[in-house]
Design a protein around this motif. Structure first.
Motif, PDB file in Angstrom:
ATOM      1  N   GLU A 104       0.809  -1.215   0.000  1.00 40.57           N
ATOM      2  CA  GLU A 104       0.000   0.000   0.000  1.00 40.57           C
ATOM      3  C   GLU A 104       0.842   1.265   0.000  1.00 40.57           C
ATOM      4  O   GLU A 104       0.393   2.327   0.432  1.00 40.57           O
ATOM      5  CB  GLU A 104      -1.007   0.002   1.155  1.00 40.57           C
ATOM      6  CG  GLU A 104      -0.420  -0.345   2.496  1.00 40.57           C
ATOM      7  CD  GLU A 104      -1.461  -0.313   3.623  1.00 40.57           C
ATOM      8  OE1 GLU A 104      -2.290   0.586   3.636  1.00 40.57           O
ATOM      9  OE2 GLU A 104      -1.405  -1.207   4.490  1.00 40.57           O
ATOM     10  N   GLY A 105       2.074   1.157  -0.467  1.00 40.43           N
ATOM     11  CA  GLY A 105       2.884   2.358  -0.651  1.00 40.43           C
ATOM     12  C   GLY A 105       3.346   3.010   0.631  1.00 40.43           C
ATOM     13  O   GLY A 105       3.659   4.195   0.641  1.00 40.43           O
ATOM     14  N   GLU A 106       3.411   2.235   1.712  1.00 40.37           N
ATOM     15  CA  GLU A 106       3.815   2.814   2.989  1.00 40.37           C
ATOM     16  C   GLU A 106       5.252   2.482   3.376  1.00 40.37           C
ATOM     17  O   GLU A 106       5.897   3.263   4.059  1.00 40.37           O
ATOM     18  CB  GLU A 106       2.888   2.323   4.110  1.00 40.37           C
ATOM     19  CG  GLU A 106       1.460   2.825   4.000  1.00 40.37           C
ATOM     20  CD  GLU A 106       1.315   4.305   4.329  1.00 40.37           C
ATOM     21  OE1 GLU A 106       2.164   4.840   5.054  1.00 40.37           O
ATOM     22  OE2 GLU A 106       0.351   4.911   3.833  1.00 40.37           O
ATOM     23  N   ASN A 126       7.344   3.310  -5.597  1.00 42.31           N
ATOM     24  CA  ASN A 126       6.936   2.033  -5.008  1.00 42.31           C
ATOM     25  C   ASN A 126       6.366   1.162  -6.119  1.00 42.31           C
ATOM     26  O   ASN A 126       5.333   1.506  -6.706  1.00 42.31           O
ATOM     27  CB  ASN A 126       5.867   2.263  -3.945  1.00 42.31           C
ATOM     28  CG  ASN A 126       6.416   2.989  -2.728  1.00 42.31           C
ATOM     29  OD1 ASN A 126       7.495   2.656  -2.239  1.00 42.31           O
ATOM     30  ND2 ASN A 126       5.692   3.977  -2.247  1.00 42.31           N
TER      31      ASN A 126
END
Lengths: 268, 582, 148
Positions: free
Chosen positions: C39-41, C55
């Protein structure tokens, strides 16, 4: 995601055409929201997985352009381009400041104003800035003033087949910005504010179902009543308790941060 | 039932008694009472849980036989081995567990991988094909065990001059809906609850209860960070009541050689409370006094100890075994089930063996962590790997070197842990030598608090550590730095909110850990006070850094704002509310 | 669809809406790129597209058509580790190693653009890459040691 059709138009007009004729199609720019939702299946486009319409590489949606006393930012220009733009740094420092608080390098390289607008999260980091600047959202068919853009929780004035192409900022307005998040990077805001004195604009994110203009506070500011604005803003916002913060905190911090920004204006 | 203080289902209880608390309180000038709360914390190894199960085992030359092989991201191969045997009715040989390169554990891959492995193995057996089962981050956050939250109350009796008369401590830890390693966590929490201090009269009552929430389990520190958080802040509160400096009070109370702990353990060597306190104080510049409003600076200090190795008779029951083999080609192999999960096992084991064998590091390799190849050296937990297993490797390698002078290679020497006669522990009364030895740390934390938002920025963390001997100083520092930041996260931003017994913060967008921009400058001072039975004097170091930062940060927030929080995480919401209501 | 991976022309079949991360790991077997959250974290799946760090879990594979993609496998040249990779090893900047590929790529971009970054610039450049082992201290030291 294997069942999601991938459409890659070569031009904006082709994109507009495809968007009108493809049922269940979702515009895709940098993917920072949409790819998460598709992978987690919190979004399941219909029919049959639907389609994504890749706008990322359309030249018409990129760049920062000066049009007289307007600065136009392409809907698919990534935040990195916005932060690096000399025109933005000179004329829209609050936009650059907001863009710098978004995610970190990886997200800034992919996230876009078009995406932030279309996603219409009440916590969208740039959205209060757009409200404070009174931007105009340009689409494939019309111009929408930002104060009429957000119509409800994650709802916008866009028609179902309407594409955002650019955002137009007036030059010459002084806007101050502050985001309060849980950590220094990669954080969704607990409260995010953008404020202008002339004209009086108090725009706040994460305190209601939409990014909000605080009209009572603005009216007080218009009359030069700073203390009144800080008191009034509490009645403008409708914060809730959620996973990121509490209503009480958001209320207190909105007032405290507004006071801080207005003090900074007063100090010049 | 979601509230730990009201839960009535009890998993386990512990009572530790020393002297007479009532008599202590009677003789006191002051009795200070305080209650502390600690929150859930996710290990957040960056590699989620995962395993691949094969419905067979390979016995060389690609030959497949009845059995199950599991390759997984895990800390303790023999825990998974035992679980597979039991779940699938396999023999020792039929169950094969192989550790894959593991992307972090912190206790989160101590017991949970057994569940993943069994699920994957069942599917593989049913399908007749290998099955790969990898949790996505949401599944991992929602389902895997967390650090036990809890409530800890202290009553401390003192004389006007600060003399410590008694400590009466009550601990409740929330085990969640099912019992994991909770009783063992409770044990470590209870034993550390009085802090690094000498007190004649101590009563520690501890219980672990069930709630209708996901189960909590092993996490770096294993109960000690929770109880030491309360113990350290209690020093602050007593010092405040006495009008004394809390550093002076610690100096008055702290354990020294010859003192006895709450369990009656007589500390005979490698006692370093004073050493680390002095070293930490020497290492920091005088506190900054001024800050630009709305920011305020503050500084706090903590002094902790952490038992190395298993509690009580744990190591004796475990009887960990290692082997060192000299191969015909002149290279050497270390056979152990202790795993590398980023903390440096592979490096320090090879260092210890090469040194004992008198050969270059390039001549020594670690055999794969494969239960069909290596003996059970016990789990990779409890700050025991360097001290207990490292020592066994050192002994085996030394013996191999001697034998190789007389006998031709290949040779293999096995060593099994034998509890020294001098260690006495009574499980029934909780009296005696709770741990073979303790590691010590003093942490000084500096914070900036934004009085308009309650945001706490930890700017600097300085820790002086005695781990006996830092076998690899860079890696030892790495343990301190990483553990310190994990503790900073626990103390400040890592929060899990509950809804109907489930976690609301079950994605990485909502469960936040510190980024490089949030991390303080972290400085480590290694103070070496060797332990006679550790390899080159080494004691455990892995968990120790999790203990000190949280109380130091809360004390620093008090220094900055005048407000005591008595709980972690000290979120901006809590800090602002406390400052406003003051 | 075609793109360049670490200087080599590659292609893959299937929907362009698939995640670049999956195409790299599953189709092209370049497993240096890790998935930590999807989730791009966390930044574990960081790769470079035309020199920019992204990402790969958030990139639709179709979006790299015609692009230059660099993964950690592309950092070592002629079989030798890059100075940055060597610095990570020597200074203890990698513990469990799962964040290391993404961390290296984010640091690589910084060093390409800023010859002598200060610690604050390094922290900002690495803020999208989570590490749970090191406290970042030795990672920052390793990157600073490569300033030229």
């Amino acid at each position: 995601m294997r069942d999601v059709t991938y459409l890659r138009p070569r031009t904006l007009s082709e994109a507009v055409q495809l968007y009108r004729t493809t049922p269940g199609c979702r515009p895709l720019a940098g993917g920072t929201d949409l790819m998460v939702m598709l992978h987690a299946r919190t979004l399941r486009p219909e029919p049959r997985g639907g389609a994504v319409l890749d706008l990322w590489s359309l030249a018409e949606l990129k760049g920062v352009r000066r049009l007289g006393d307007i600065l136009e930012v392409g809907a698919a220009e990534p935040y990195t381009g916005i932060i690096g733009s000399a025109e933005v740094q000179q004329h829209l420092p609050a936009l650059a400041a907001a863009a710098r608080t978004i995610g970190a390098a990886q997200i800034q390289n992919r996230g876009t104003l078009g995406g932030n607008l279309a996603n219409a999260s009440p916590a969208g980091d740039t959205l209060p800035v757009l409200l404070a600047y009174d931007v105009v959202v340009v689409t494939d068919r019309r111009s929408i003033p930002i104060d009429r853009f957000f119509t409800g929780y994650r709802k916008t004035a866009l028609e179902s087949d309407e594409l955002i192409t650019a955002v137009r900022f007036p030059i010459g307005r002084q806007v101050a910005f502050r985001k309060v998040g849980t950590r220094a990077a990669q954080a969704i805001s607990k409260v995010v504010l953008a404020v202008s004195l002339t004209p009086a604009r108090v725009a706040i994110g994460s305190v209601a179902e939409v990014p909000l203009r605080a009209h009572r506070a603005e009216a007080a500011l218009e009359g030069g009543d700073v203390a009144g604005a800080i008191a009034a803003v509490a009645d403008d916002i409708r914060p809730i308790d959620d996973v990121r913060s509490t209503a009480a905190y958001r209320r207190a911090v909105t007032q405290n941060v507004l006071r801080g920004l207005l003090d900074a204006f007063a100090r010049g | 039932m979601f509230e730990v203080t009201q839960a009535t289902e009890v998993y386990s209880t512990i009572e530790i008694a020393k002297g007479d608390v009532a008599a202590g309180e009677q003789a006191a000038d002051f009795v200070v009472e305080r209650t502390f709360r600690v929150g859930l914390q996710e290990q957040l190894y960056i590699e989620p849980q995962g395993a691949i199960a094969y419905p067979y085992r390979e016995t060389g030359n690609g030959k497949r036989e009845t059995g199950v092989t599991v390759v997984g991201s895990l800390q303790c191969p023999y825990y998974v081995h035992r679980a597979l045997k039991r779940a699938l009715a396999l023999t020792d040989e039929q169950a094969v567990v192989i550790q894959a390169e593991t992307g972090g554990g912190f206790g989160g891959k101590e017991e949970y991988p057994s569940i993943v492995a069994i699920h994957a193995a069942l599917l593989a057996c049913k399908a007749g094909w290998p099955v790969r089962l990898i949790y996505d981050r949401h599944e991992d956050l929602a389902a895997t065990t967390k650090r036990h939250p809890g409530v800890i109350s202290h009553r401390t009796a003192v004389k006007k001059d600060g003399t410590l008369l008694s400590q009466d401590i009550y601990i409740v830890l929330d085990g969640g809906a099912y019992c994991t390693l909770t009783p063992v966590v409770l044990s470590r929490a209870a034993i550390h609850a009085a802090g690094a201090y000498s007190c004649p009269n101590v009563r520690i009552r501890a219980r672990a209860v069930a709630t209708n929430t996901p189960p909590n389990g092993a996490f770096r520190g294993f109960g000690a960070p929770q109880s030491l958080f309360a113990a350290e802040l209690m020093v602050e509160h007593v010092a405040e009541r006495l009008g004394m400096s809390s550093v002076d009070l610690r100096r008055k109370w702290m354990l020294r050689v010859g003192d006895t702990t709450a369990t009656g353990q007589n500390l005979t060597e490698s006692v370093s409370a004073e050493l680390v306190l002095d070293a930490a104080l020497r290492a920091v510049a005088p506190n900054r006094l001024t800050a630009q409003p709305p920011i305020r600076h503050g500084r706090g200090l903590s002094l902790v100890f952490h038992g190395s190795g298993f509690t009580g008779s744990g190591e004796r029951k475990l009887s960990g075994t290692v082997a060192v083999a000299g191969l015909a080609n002149g290279t050497f192999q270390i056979l152990t089930a202790s795993t590398e999960i980023g903390q440096g096992t592979k490096t320090i084991f090879c260092q210890l063996a090469a040194d004992a064998l008198g050969v270059g590091l390039d001549k020594v390799v670690l055999a794969p962590q494969d239960t069909s190849l290596v003996p059970d050296s016990g789990p990779t937990v409890a700050s025991r790997t360097a001290m207990i297993v490292g020592r066994l490797i050192q002994e085996a390698a030394t013996e191999l070197r001697d034998r190789a002078k007389r006998e031709p290679l290949p040779l293999r020497v096995e060593k099994t842990y034998v509890q020294p006669d001098s260690i006495h522990w009574d499980e029934a009364t909780y009296r005696g030598d709770a741990y073979p030895v303790y590691a010590w740390a003093c942490t000084i934390a500096d914070v900036d608090v934004d009085m308009t938002t309650g945001e706490v920025r930890v700017t600097d963390v300085v820790t002086a550590v005695d781990c006996g001997k830092a076998l690899h100083p860079v890696m030892a520092e790495g343990q301190i730095e990483g553990g310190s930041l994990q503790a900073v996260g626990w103390a400040t931003i890592e929060e899990i909110k509950m809804k109907d017994g489930g976690y609301q913060n079950d994605r990485l967008a909502t469960y936040l850990i510190p980024t490089a921009l949030d991390a303080p400058r972290i400085r480590t001072i290694l103070v070496e006070n060797p332990y006679s039975r550790g390899p080159f004097g080494a004691k455990g170091i892995g968990e120790l850094p999790m203990d000190g930062p949280a109380p130091a940060i809360i004390a620093a927030i008090h220094d900055a704002t005048g407000v005591w929080l008595d709980e972690v995480p000290a979120t901006p919401e809590k800090v602002l509310a406390a400052c406003t209501s003051r | 669809m075609h793109f360049t991976l670490n200087g080599r022309a590659v292609s893959f079949e299937g929907a362009g809406s698939r995640r670049l991360l999956d195409v790299l790991r599953e189709d092209l077997r370049q497993t240096g790129t890790k998935e930590g959250c999807g989730e791009g974290e966390c930044g574990a799946c960081s790769v470079l597209i035309d020199g920019e760090v992204v990402n790969s879990c958030l990139v639709a594979a179709g979006q790299v058509e015609g692009c230059d993609v660099t993964t950690v496998e592309g950092l070592a040249t002629n079989g030798g580790l890059s100075p940055l990779q060597r610095a990570f090893i020597e200074r203890g900047a990698a513990q469990c190693g799962i964040c290391t590929p993404g961390m290296l790529l984010a640091a690589h971009v910084l060093l390409q653009r800023t010859r002598r970054p200060n610690a604050a610039a390094v922290r900002e450049a690495l803020a999208g890459n989570l590490c749970r082992c090191t406290g970042y201290t030795k990672i920052i030291e390793a990157v600073l040691s490569c300033a030229t």
